[in-house]
Design an enzyme around this catalytic site. Structure first.
Site, PDB file in Angstrom:
ATOM      1  N   ARG A 191      -2.018  -6.558 -11.647  1.00  0.00           N
ATOM      2  CA  ARG A 191      -3.066  -5.642 -11.222  1.00  0.00           C
ATOM      3  C   ARG A 191      -2.961  -4.367 -12.051  1.00  0.00           C
ATOM      4  O   ARG A 191      -1.877  -3.948 -12.433  1.00  0.00           O
ATOM      5  CB  ARG A 191      -2.908  -5.294  -9.741  1.00  0.00           C
ATOM      6  CG  ARG A 191      -3.303  -6.422  -8.808  1.00  0.00           C
ATOM      7  CD  ARG A 191      -3.335  -5.975  -7.359  1.00  0.00           C
ATOM      8  NE  ARG A 191      -2.022  -5.647  -6.839  1.00  0.00           N
ATOM      9  CZ  ARG A 191      -1.541  -4.430  -6.697  1.00  0.00           C
ATOM     10  NH1 ARG A 191      -2.267  -3.387  -6.988  1.00  0.00           N
ATOM     11  NH2 ARG A 191      -0.329  -4.240  -6.222  1.00  0.00           N
ATOM     12  N   TYR A 215      -6.679 -12.111 -14.756  1.00  0.00           N
ATOM     13  CA  TYR A 215      -5.489 -12.231 -13.913  1.00  0.00           C
ATOM     14  C   TYR A 215      -5.856 -12.147 -12.426  1.00  0.00           C
ATOM     15  O   TYR A 215      -6.652 -11.275 -12.026  1.00  0.00           O
ATOM     16  CB  TYR A 215      -4.458 -11.135 -14.265  1.00  0.00           C
ATOM     17  CG  TYR A 215      -3.413 -11.023 -13.185  1.00  0.00           C
ATOM     18  CD1 TYR A 215      -2.377 -11.962 -13.119  1.00  0.00           C
ATOM     19  CD2 TYR A 215      -3.513 -10.075 -12.181  1.00  0.00           C
ATOM     20  CE1 TYR A 215      -1.465 -11.913 -12.075  1.00  0.00           C
ATOM     21  CE2 TYR A 215      -2.600 -10.027 -11.140  1.00  0.00           C
ATOM     22  CZ  TYR A 215      -1.583 -10.955 -11.095  1.00  0.00           C
ATOM     23  OH  TYR A 215      -0.697 -10.916 -10.060  1.00  0.00           O
ATOM     24  N   LYS A 241      -7.657  -8.443  -2.870  1.00  0.00           N
ATOM     25  CA  LYS A 241      -7.422  -6.996  -2.751  1.00  0.00           C
ATOM     26  C   LYS A 241      -8.741  -6.214  -2.750  1.00  0.00           C
ATOM     27  O   LYS A 241      -8.886  -5.236  -2.014  1.00  0.00           O
ATOM     28  CB  LYS A 241      -6.528  -6.525  -3.890  1.00  0.00           C
ATOM     29  CG  LYS A 241      -5.202  -7.241  -3.987  1.00  0.00           C
ATOM     30  CD  LYS A 241      -4.351  -7.016  -2.777  1.00  0.00           C
ATOM     31  CE  LYS A 241      -2.960  -7.597  -2.981  1.00  0.00           C
ATOM     32  NZ  LYS A 241      -2.151  -7.463  -1.767  1.00  0.00           N
ATOM     33  N   HIS A 266      -2.655  -4.315   4.840  1.00  0.00           N
ATOM     34  CA  HIS A 266      -1.808  -5.070   3.895  1.00  0.00           C
ATOM     35  C   HIS A 266      -0.586  -5.592   4.669  1.00  0.00           C
ATOM     36  O   HIS A 266       0.513  -5.085   4.515  1.00  0.00           O
ATOM     37  CB  HIS A 266      -1.393  -4.104   2.768  1.00  0.00           C
ATOM     38  CG  HIS A 266      -0.763  -4.754   1.590  1.00  0.00           C
ATOM     39  ND1 HIS A 266      -0.034  -4.061   0.661  1.00  0.00           N
ATOM     40  CD2 HIS A 266      -0.765  -6.038   1.153  1.00  0.00           C
ATOM     41  CE1 HIS A 266       0.398  -4.882  -0.278  1.00  0.00           C
ATOM     42  NE2 HIS A 266      -0.026  -6.082  -0.004  1.00  0.00           N
ATOM     43  N   SER A 317       5.094  -3.813  -2.091  1.00  0.00           N
ATOM     44  CA  SER A 317       5.464  -5.020  -2.845  1.00  0.00           C
ATOM     45  C   SER A 317       6.959  -5.010  -3.159  1.00  0.00           C
ATOM     46  O   SER A 317       7.595  -3.957  -3.179  1.00  0.00           O
ATOM     47  CB  SER A 317       4.636  -5.135  -4.117  1.00  0.00           C
ATOM     48  OG  SER A 317       4.799  -3.979  -4.871  1.00  0.00           O
ATOM     49  N   CYS A 327       9.288  -6.148  -1.241  1.00  0.00           N
ATOM     50  CA  CYS A 327      10.122  -5.936  -0.060  1.00  0.00           C
ATOM     51  C   CYS A 327      10.180  -7.188   0.815  1.00  0.00           C
ATOM     52  O   CYS A 327      10.664  -7.131   1.942  1.00  0.00           O
ATOM     53  CB  CYS A 327       9.616  -4.748   0.746  1.00  0.00           C
ATOM     54  SG  CYS A 327       9.839  -3.180  -0.090  1.00  0.00           S
ATOM     55  N   ASP A 372      -0.073 -11.700   3.583  1.00  0.00           N
ATOM     56  CA  ASP A 372      -0.459 -10.537   2.767  1.00  0.00           C
ATOM     57  C   ASP A 372      -1.496  -9.618   3.415  1.00  0.00           C
ATOM     58  O   ASP A 372      -1.421  -8.417   3.243  1.00  0.00           O
ATOM     59  CB  ASP A 372      -0.984 -11.030   1.409  1.00  0.00           C
ATOM     60  CG  ASP A 372      -1.065  -9.924   0.361  1.00  0.00           C
ATOM     61  OD1 ASP A 372      -0.140  -9.107   0.304  1.00  0.00           O
ATOM     62  OD2 ASP A 372      -2.052  -9.879  -0.394  1.00  0.00           O
ATOM     63  N   ARG A 411       2.822 -16.407 -10.811  1.00  0.00           N
ATOM     64  CA  ARG A 411       2.356 -16.663  -9.440  1.00  0.00           C
ATOM     65  C   ARG A 411       2.116 -18.132  -9.151  1.00  0.00           C
ATOM     66  O   ARG A 411       1.888 -18.926 -10.064  1.00  0.00           O
ATOM     67  CB  ARG A 411       1.019 -15.935  -9.234  1.00  0.00           C
ATOM     68  CG  ARG A 411       1.090 -14.431  -9.397  1.00  0.00           C
ATOM     69  CD  ARG A 411       1.589 -13.774  -8.146  1.00  0.00           C
ATOM     70  NE  ARG A 411       1.733 -12.335  -8.285  1.00  0.00           N
ATOM     71  CZ  ARG A 411       1.607 -11.483  -7.271  1.00  0.00           C
ATOM     72  NH1 ARG A 411       1.329 -11.901  -6.077  1.00  0.00           N
ATOM     73  NH2 ARG A 411       1.794 -10.199  -7.453  1.00  0.00           N
TER      74      ARG A 411
END
Ligand code: OXD
Ligand code: MN
Length: 589
Positions: free
Chosen positions: A70, A199, A208, A228, A250, A252, A279, A373
């Site tokens: 991103r 991407y 998102k 989120h 992110s 975590c 997510d 991913r």
């Protein structure tokens, strides 16, 4: 054409006139159409077909090396007023942005096919679901949207014939030119324009861009919340399931917590964990006054490196069929995939993520990109919740915030009430890791893990949280903060994490039931060391005490940092947040 909705048809006409594709294809979502698109992508080498024996239905895709993540610096919130985007978003006047992007889109699909993708975020027929239409020139996008959303003709069942309530997403990979890459949200127009990237996070516009940036703005206006957050259900031995939603920045471990496998002592008693989402959560008050959550997505767009049978068995299982891998290593001998952390035996005869020959035993460079991913259907997940498709969503007992803090935050604490909980979320922070560029251990504030995803002014966002709390009052989920990442004097993690996080969830749920004990500290209610079940863990009680300790000096510094962070929100910072900060300072002094 799959709809008679004139608003959709007019907009599609406009975009066709702008992008001037050679051909226009409406995506109906049928198996036949998807099969043909897969075959075409394989033929043109856009995708590589993996071993259909070992990984049935799976494909591999590589993006350009300049297009692997991103791009927050090229992401814009274009509300009419700059103030409405707030200090934490890039902003540009919508008229100016349309004028800048229109020439880039003009004729961009000449010689290409335009795909028109209707999709639903949320189960078809759910009162909480919303419709989007994404226009794209990428088959990769179509095939990913098929996994990540409920895609195809049926999505239009959620859109009345005269309704204008759909999100207009326009994407072109164009020339994948990083200097002209733009990911732009126009919240007041229900519109997203994305150009020059191929991407996932930049181009799967349902995720998102819609489900967080646009939806957070819609939620503020319509009385719900787009967050989120993962959603997970915990079933006790009596068969009762309680649901929690959790927001972490992110890196975590959101996907890991969402798919947690309880330790033996819990499994033996009959505890089970069910994944609803990893997510994003859309959250709304239900008729009984409680908050209900749906996962608007239909798949997982997970980070591959580090995913193994040991770290996240359920995520790995989810990738065994009908999955698209992006930027991982290609094991040529088996025609399968590999990434760092999958196992200890990297392939010797392979291609790295850029498509260069790669020997995993000898090479110094990584086989998979650190942000490589998998796009895997949620239905593949062995612990997917039976409520995954429930149109009403699941009722939330608790909301959990968290981050990566070496010293400051204890293992777990409970907010005093909803308003204090909003303060805990608004002041969330995480320390940067060596995995990211820049200094290690730097604290980055990321309120509710929404910093890159809030589609409007963050001060107004805090206010919306406070307003939601007033609406649900005594039915509000209890709010907690967790930190799995406390370290000892040698920098080693103290808490085992992963499945053992169940022990903390158990205390959280007992608190929600009014069953567990807690002591009042300066920062919230904390368990006593004996309130956390450590049976079967090799941790002495001093260590648990340490994990739960609150260092006043550190917290005084923390309060000063919060004050500086809050200053940027000016008069849009709700008074309640100011008084919460003052109360914290008073308690610490
Ligand atoms: C994601 C992210 O990909 O938060 O989910 O970046
Ligand atoms: Mn995310």
């Amino acid at each position: 054409m799959l709809t008679n909705n004139q608003n959709v048809l007019n907009w599609v006409d406009e975009m066709v006139n702008l992008c001037k594709p050679d051909k226009v294809v409406w995506i109906d979502g049928s198996e036949t159409q998807l099969k043909l698109l897969k075959e075409e992508a394989i033929k043109t080498k856009e995708m590589i077909e993996l071993s259909q024996e070992k990984l049935p239905g799976c494909l591999l895709h590589r993006t350009q090396p300049n297009d692997v993540a991103r791009v927050e610096d090229r992401t814009f919130i274009c509300s009419k007023s700059k103030d409405d985007a707030g200090p934490t978003n890039n902003w540009c006047d919508p008229k100016e942005m349309y004028e800048k992007l229109t020439p880039l889109f003009d004729g961009v699909m000449k010689g290409r096919t335009m795909y028109i993708i209707p999709y639903s975020m949320g189960p078809i027929g759910s009162p909480m679901a919303k419709v989007g239409v994404e226009i794209t020139d990428s088959i990769y996008v179509v095939l990913n949207m098929n996994i990540m959303t409920r895609m195809g003709k049926s999505a239009f069942e959620n859109l009345d014939e005269n309704s204008n309530d759909f999100v207009r997403g326009l994407h072109s990979k164009a020339n994948v030119d990083p200097d002209n890459r733009y990911i732009v949200q126009f919240p007041e127009d229900n519109t997203i324009w994305s150009i020059n990237s191929a991407y996932g996070g930049n181009v799967l516009l349902g995720k998102k861009c819609f489900a967080l940036r646009i939806a957070s703005y819609q939620g503020k206006n319509e009385g719900w919340m787009a967050e989120h957050m993962l959603i997970l259900g915990i079933e006790n031995p009596k068969g009762e399931v309680k649901y929690v939603a959790a927001a972490f920045p992110s890196a975590c471990g959101k996907t890991n917590l969402a798919m947690l496998i309880p330790p033996e002592i819990y499994k033996d008693q009959g505890y089970k964990v069910w994944t609803v989402g990893d997510d994003i959560a859309w959250i709304k008050p239900g008729e009984d006054g409680r908050l209900y959550a749906i996962n608007p997505e239909n798949g997982f767009f997970g980070v591959a490196p580090g995913t193994s049978a040991k770290s996240n068995f359920n995520a790995l299982e989810s990738t065994k069929k009908n999955t698209i891998f992006t930027n991982v290593a290609h094991d040529l001998e088996n025609n399968t995939v590999w990434w760092e952390g999958l196992n200890d035996s990297p392939p010797e005869n392979a291609m790295d993520w850029t498509g260069k020959p790669w020997n995993g035993k000898k090479s110094e460079v990584k086989g998979a990109h650190p942000n490589s991913r998998f796009t895997a259907p949620a239905k593949n997940c062995p612990c997917i919740s039976p409520e995954f498709d429930n149109p009403q969503g699941v009722p939330l007992s608790a909301i959990i915030f968290g981050g990566r803090r070496a010293k400051t935050a204890p293992l777990v604490y409970q907010a005093f009430d909803w308003e204090h909980g909003v303060f805990v979320g608004a002041t969330m922070a995480s320390e940067t890791t060596a995995a990211a560029t820049g200094e290690v251990g730097v604290v980055r504030r990321d309120p509710m893990a929404m910093l890159p995803f809030c589609g409007y002014h963050m001060g107004d966002y805090f206010k919306h949280w406070l307003d939601m709390g007033k609406k649900i009052s005594d039915k509000a989920p209890k709010i907690f903060n967790v930190n799995w990442f406390r370290t000892d004097e040698n920098g080693k993690f103290i808490w085992p994490g992963f499945g053992d996080n169940m022990r903390v969830l158990a205390w959280i749920l007992d608190r929600c039931d009014g069953k567990a004990c807690a002591v009042k500290t300066e920062i919230g209610y904390e368990p006593r060391p004996e309130d956390i079940n450590t049976q079967g863990l090799d941790l002495d009680s001093d260590i648990i005490k340490d994990l739960l300790s609150v260092d006043r000096d550190l917290w005084k510094k923390e309060a000063d940092e919060i004050e500086k962070f809050f200053a940027q929100f000016g008069n849009r910072l709700p008074e309640e947040m100011k008084s919460q900060l003052k109360n914290l300072k008073d308690r610490l002094s």
